[in-house]
Design a protein around this motif. Structure first.
Motif, PDB file in Angstrom:
ATOM      1  N   ILE A   1       0.847  -1.395  -0.029  1.00 35.68           N
ATOM      2  CA  ILE A   1      -0.042   0.179   0.072  1.00 35.68           C
ATOM      3  C   ILE A   1       0.419   1.700   0.323  1.00 35.68           C
ATOM      4  CG2 ILE A   1      -1.818   1.153   1.361  1.00 35.68           C
ATOM      5  CD1 ILE A   1      -2.413  -1.313   1.937  1.00 35.68           C
ATOM      6  N   GLY A   2       1.483   0.946   0.898  1.00 36.35           N
ATOM      7  CA  GLY A   2       2.663   2.555   0.767  1.00 36.35           C
ATOM      8  C   GLY A   2       3.451   2.536  -0.718  1.00 36.35           C
TER       9      GLY A   2
ATOM     10  N   PRO B   1       1.371   7.567   0.338  1.00 39.29           N
ATOM     11  CA  PRO B   1       2.742   8.364   0.589  1.00 39.29           C
ATOM     12  C   PRO B   1       2.391   8.290   2.118  1.00 39.29           C
ATOM     13  CG  PRO B   1       1.543   9.785  -0.450  1.00 39.29           C
ATOM     14  CD  PRO B   1       0.681   8.951  -0.041  1.00 39.29           C
ATOM     15  N   LEU B   2       1.863   7.229   2.917  1.00 38.24           N
ATOM     16  CA  LEU B   2       2.099   7.097   4.572  1.00 38.24           C
ATOM     17  C   LEU B   2       2.757   6.428   5.129  1.00 38.24           C
ATOM     18  CD1 LEU B   2      -2.219   7.367   4.678  1.00 38.24           C
ATOM     19  CD2 LEU B   2      -0.723   9.497   4.982  1.00 38.24           C
TER      20      LEU B   2
ATOM     21  N   GLN C   1       4.981   3.379   7.127  1.00 33.48           N
ATOM     22  CA  GLN C   1       4.019   1.955   6.860  1.00 33.48           C
ATOM     23  C   GLN C   1       3.404   1.292   8.368  1.00 33.48           C
ATOM     24  OE1 GLN C   1       6.572  -1.543   5.599  1.00 33.48           O
ATOM     25  NE2 GLN C   1       6.723  -1.851   7.440  1.00 33.48           N
ATOM     26  N   THR C   2       3.563   2.031   9.880  1.00 28.31           N
ATOM     27  CA  THR C   2       3.823   1.907  11.068  1.00 28.31           C
ATOM     28  C   THR C   2       1.972   2.521  10.893  1.00 28.31           C
ATOM     29  OG1 THR C   2       5.145   1.942  11.702  1.00 28.31           O
ATOM     30  CG2 THR C   2       3.274   2.321  13.799  1.00 28.31           C
ATOM     31  N   PHE C   3       1.661   2.827  10.137  1.00 25.90           N
ATOM     32  CA  PHE C   3       0.181   3.594  10.574  1.00 25.90           C
ATOM     33  C   PHE C   3      -0.477   3.278   9.535  1.00 25.90           C
ATOM     34  CE2 PHE C   3      -3.464   5.569   7.969  1.00 25.90           C
ATOM     35  CZ  PHE C   3      -3.487   6.638   9.223  1.00 25.90           C
ATOM     36  N   LEU C   4       0.081   2.980   8.363  1.00 23.24           N
ATOM     37  CA  LEU C   4      -1.182   1.481   6.932  1.00 23.24           C
ATOM     38  C   LEU C   4      -0.927   0.280   8.364  1.00 23.24           C
ATOM     39  CD1 LEU C   4       1.136   2.492   4.064  1.00 23.24           C
ATOM     40  CD2 LEU C   4      -1.314   2.838   4.954  1.00 23.24           C
ATOM     41  N   SER C   5      -0.443  -0.215   8.140  1.00 25.23           N
ATOM     42  CA  SER C   5      -0.283  -2.053   9.373  1.00 25.23           C
ATOM     43  C   SER C   5      -1.210  -1.654  10.301  1.00 25.23           C
ATOM     44  CB  SER C   5       1.232  -2.008   9.540  1.00 25.23           C
ATOM     45  OG  SER C   5       1.737  -2.842   8.902  1.00 25.23           O
ATOM     46  N   ILE C   6      -1.625  -0.660  10.964  1.00 22.56           N
ATOM     47  CA  ILE C   6      -1.997  -0.704  11.978  1.00 22.56           C
ATOM     48  C   ILE C   6      -4.138  -0.152  11.465  1.00 22.56           C
ATOM     49  CG2 ILE C   6      -3.511   1.055  14.115  1.00 22.56           C
ATOM     50  CD1 ILE C   6      -0.760   1.781  15.178  1.00 22.56           C
ATOM     51  N   ALA C   7      -4.130   0.180  10.151  1.00 26.94           N
ATOM     52  CA  ALA C   7      -5.359   0.790   9.871  1.00 26.94           C
ATOM     53  C   ALA C   7      -5.819  -0.496   9.400  1.00 26.94           C
ATOM     54  CB  ALA C   7      -4.894   1.511   8.572  1.00 26.94           C
ATOM     55  N   ILE C   8      -4.912  -1.262   8.535  1.00 23.89           N
ATOM     56  CA  ILE C   8      -5.380  -2.323   8.211  1.00 23.89           C
ATOM     57  C   ILE C   8      -5.594  -3.399   9.467  1.00 23.89           C
ATOM     58  CG2 ILE C   8      -4.663  -4.551   7.335  1.00 23.89           C
ATOM     59  CD1 ILE C   8      -2.449  -2.333   5.785  1.00 23.89           C
TER      60      ILE C   8
ATOM     61  N   ARG D   1      -0.266  -4.001  -8.300  1.00 21.88           N
ATOM     62  CA  ARG D   1      -0.011  -3.655  -6.124  1.00 21.88           C
ATOM     63  C   ARG D   1      -1.007  -3.621  -5.558  1.00 21.88           C
ATOM     64  NH1 ARG D   1       4.290  -1.377  -8.792  1.00 21.88           N
ATOM     65  NH2 ARG D   1       6.118  -1.384  -7.629  1.00 21.88           N
ATOM     66  N   LEU D   2      -2.826  -3.507  -6.712  1.00 16.17           N
ATOM     67  CA  LEU D   2      -3.450  -3.527  -6.161  1.00 16.17           C
ATOM     68  C   LEU D   2      -4.245  -5.539  -5.429  1.00 16.17           C
ATOM     69  CD1 LEU D   2      -6.135  -2.428  -5.078  1.00 16.17           C
ATOM     70  CD2 LEU D   2      -7.673  -2.842  -7.162  1.00 16.17           C
ATOM     71  N   ILE D   3      -3.731  -6.408  -6.463  1.00 13.29           N
ATOM     72  CA  ILE D   3      -4.092  -7.493  -6.069  1.00 13.29           C
ATOM     73  C   ILE D   3      -3.242  -7.812  -4.599  1.00 13.29           C
ATOM     74  CG2 ILE D   3      -3.599  -9.964  -6.846  1.00 13.29           C
ATOM     75  CD1 ILE D   3      -4.106  -8.894  -9.990  1.00 13.29           C
ATOM     76  N   ALA D   4      -2.266  -7.646  -4.959  1.00 12.80           N
ATOM     77  CA  ALA D   4      -0.887  -8.131  -3.413  1.00 12.80           C
ATOM     78  C   ALA D   4      -2.095  -7.229  -2.690  1.00 12.80           C
ATOM     79  CB  ALA D   4       0.440  -7.254  -4.189  1.00 12.80           C
ATOM     80  N   ILE D   5      -1.891  -6.302  -2.772  1.00  9.42           N
ATOM     81  CA  ILE D   5      -2.621  -5.383  -1.171  1.00  9.42           C
ATOM     82  C   ILE D   5      -3.938  -6.508  -0.394  1.00  9.42           C
ATOM     83  CG2 ILE D   5      -4.151  -3.370  -0.669  1.00  9.42           C
ATOM     84  CD1 ILE D   5      -2.386  -1.895  -2.368  1.00  9.42           C
ATOM     85  N   ILE D   6      -4.089  -7.186  -2.431  1.00  8.99           N
ATOM     86  CA  ILE D   6      -5.520  -7.594  -1.116  1.00  8.99           C
ATOM     87  C   ILE D   6      -5.457  -9.365  -0.785  1.00  8.99           C
ATOM     88  CG2 ILE D   6      -7.649  -9.160  -2.152  1.00  8.99           C
ATOM     89  CD1 ILE D   6      -8.078  -6.741  -4.545  1.00  8.99           C
ATOM     90  N   ALA D   7      -4.226  -9.181  -1.689  1.00  8.58           N
ATOM     91  CA  ALA D   7      -3.769 -11.032  -0.491  1.00  8.58           C
ATOM     92  C   ALA D   7      -3.242 -10.854   0.793  1.00  8.58           C
ATOM     93  CB  ALA D   7      -2.823 -11.998  -1.683  1.00  8.58           C
TER      94      ALA D   7
END
Length: 414
Positions: free
Chosen positions: A124-125, A129-130, A132-139, A287-293
């Motif tokens: 996703i990063g 442009p956020l 990685q820690t913030f994105l992990s928490i959100a996920i 990248r979209l597929i990888a995010i879903i996976a």
């Protein structure tokens, strides 16, 4: 309504619902297996094994196969949540060992979810442009809500995601070969010479590659939600392993032959490197597929870990409030919330390679105990009843030996 003696109201315990058929069960197993490893760890595996990384995945698959057949028998002997704990209880008749195994299984799901959430954040990063820690928490928080929603709803979402991620792996294989057809002639270079130094790296990488197969055993932990478990569970376990092994070998072979090793070994989003020169459209789609996976991997491991905690509580190994099922969602909300909180903690504390290796070590320890439990059952218990999937004694013996060997390899210097 009063009970039989008229002394008080009758309480009806809310139970899990059997809604998972064989196709959904296979997609469930493939979802966590494929999403958990192949989209994230090809790079770190290649850093140890180099171009021989596909062989590391085959070694890991061999270890998993023996234990997979052991799970197929045990899951039909004891089709319950927190399956591994129930297997160990039956084999050793030890409450303390049962609890330890159950907690280890839950821990593997927690640490695995944390690792895969970091991989998802890395993909996703590259688009958002956020940090990685913030994105992990959100996920993790979003996935936690889905896991609490309901088993049919969450597994249906996971099944749809799984179809997408399998298509993504097919996309990698197709694009990698079509962009450089000459790699087909280089397949022979993927098989290593008989040199100790080379094989040391391959065996060490196998422990990381093993992480990519973590997931098939999760099938046993939704046993109480499976339709016709005695027929469906063995088929689900075996088919999940076969499909995952074939896909893994093909994908890793293409990636190590197409992507420069220096780039591959340092990437947390390794499969995206295949599309570096593909243009924005193909690269963006992948990248979209990888995010879903990867997000799917987080979802299914959270479901698994919460069901283990639920099952341990139901078996009276943990406090009873952890087995309370919400009457609306028909899911164990308290257990799910605790698991989500722990995943958040680990995702913000440790890097992905340490989390993956820790997961592999935990699961191999559990596999060793589960295989040993089946050996004891076969040697001391009566023959199983009709309808139980039965394997020869040598299968769990090989599962035990290979699991221990791979676990020890992680302690050796690279």
């Amino acid at each position: 309504m009063l009970d039989a003696e008229g002394s008080g109201p009758v309480t009806h315990e809310v139970s899990l619902k059997r809604k998972l058929t064989l196709p959904l069960l296979i997609l469930y197993g493939l979802g966590v297996t494929i999403g958990a490893g192949i989209y994230v760890l090809v790079g770190t595996t290649a850093a140890r094994a180099g171009v021989y990384a596909p062989v590391s995945f085959l070694i890991a698959a061999t270890v998993v196969a023996f234990t997979g057949f052991a799970y197929a028998e045990l899951s039909t002997r004891h089709p319950v949540s927190a399956g591994e704990a129930a297997y160990v209880r039956a084999g050793f008749n030890s409450n303390s060992l049962t609890l330890i195994v159950g907690l280890l299984v839950a821990a593997s799901g927690i640490v695995s979810s944390a690792a895969v959430s970091i991989g998802a954040a890395a993909y996703i990063g590259e688009i958002v442009p956020l940090s990685q820690t913030f994105l992990s928490i959100a996920i993790i928080l979003i996935v936690g809500v889905i896991a609490a929603w309901g088993i049919l709803e969450s597994v249906f979402i996971a099944a749809v995601f799984t179809i997408v991620e399998i298509a993504g792996l097919g996309f990698v294989i197709y694009f990698g070969i079509s962009s450089d057809p000459a790699i087909i002639s280089k397949v022979g270079t993927l098989f290593p010479p008989l040199e100790g130094v080379v094989w040391g790296g391959i065996i060490s990488a196998s422990l990381l590659a093993f992480f990519a197969f973590v997931g098939f055993e999760d099938i046993a932990n939704v046993a109480e939600e499976v339709v016709e478990p005695h027929r469906t569970l063995p088929r689900g376990i075996i088919l999940t392993l076969v499909v995952a092994t074939v896909l893994y070998f093909l994908v890793v072979s293409v990636v190590v032959l197409v992507v420069p090793m220096a780039e591959l070994s340092s990437s947390a989003a390794p499969l995206a490197l295949v599309f570096e020169k593909a243009g924005s459209t193909a690269s963006g789609i992948f990248r979209l597929i990888a995010i879903i996976a990867t997000t799917n991997g987080v979802l299914i491991q959270i479901i698994m870990a919460s069901r283990v905690i639920y099952g341990l509580s139901k078996q009276k190994s943990l406090p009873s409030f952890l087995s309370i099922v919400n009457p609306v969602t028909r899911t164990p909300l308290t257990a799910t919330a605790i698991i989500v909180a722990l995943v958040l903690l680990f995702a913000t504390l440790l890097p992905i390679d340490q989390l993956a290796e820790a997961t592999s070590s935990i699961v191999l320890l559990v596999f060793s105990l589960v295989n040993l439990a089946l050996i004891r059952l076969k040697m001391t218990a009566p023959q199983p009843t009709e309808g139980v999937f039965v394997v020869p004694l040598w299968v769990p013996v090989m599962g035990l030996l290979t699991s221990i060997a791979l676990l020890i390899s992680g302690l050796l210097p690279i």
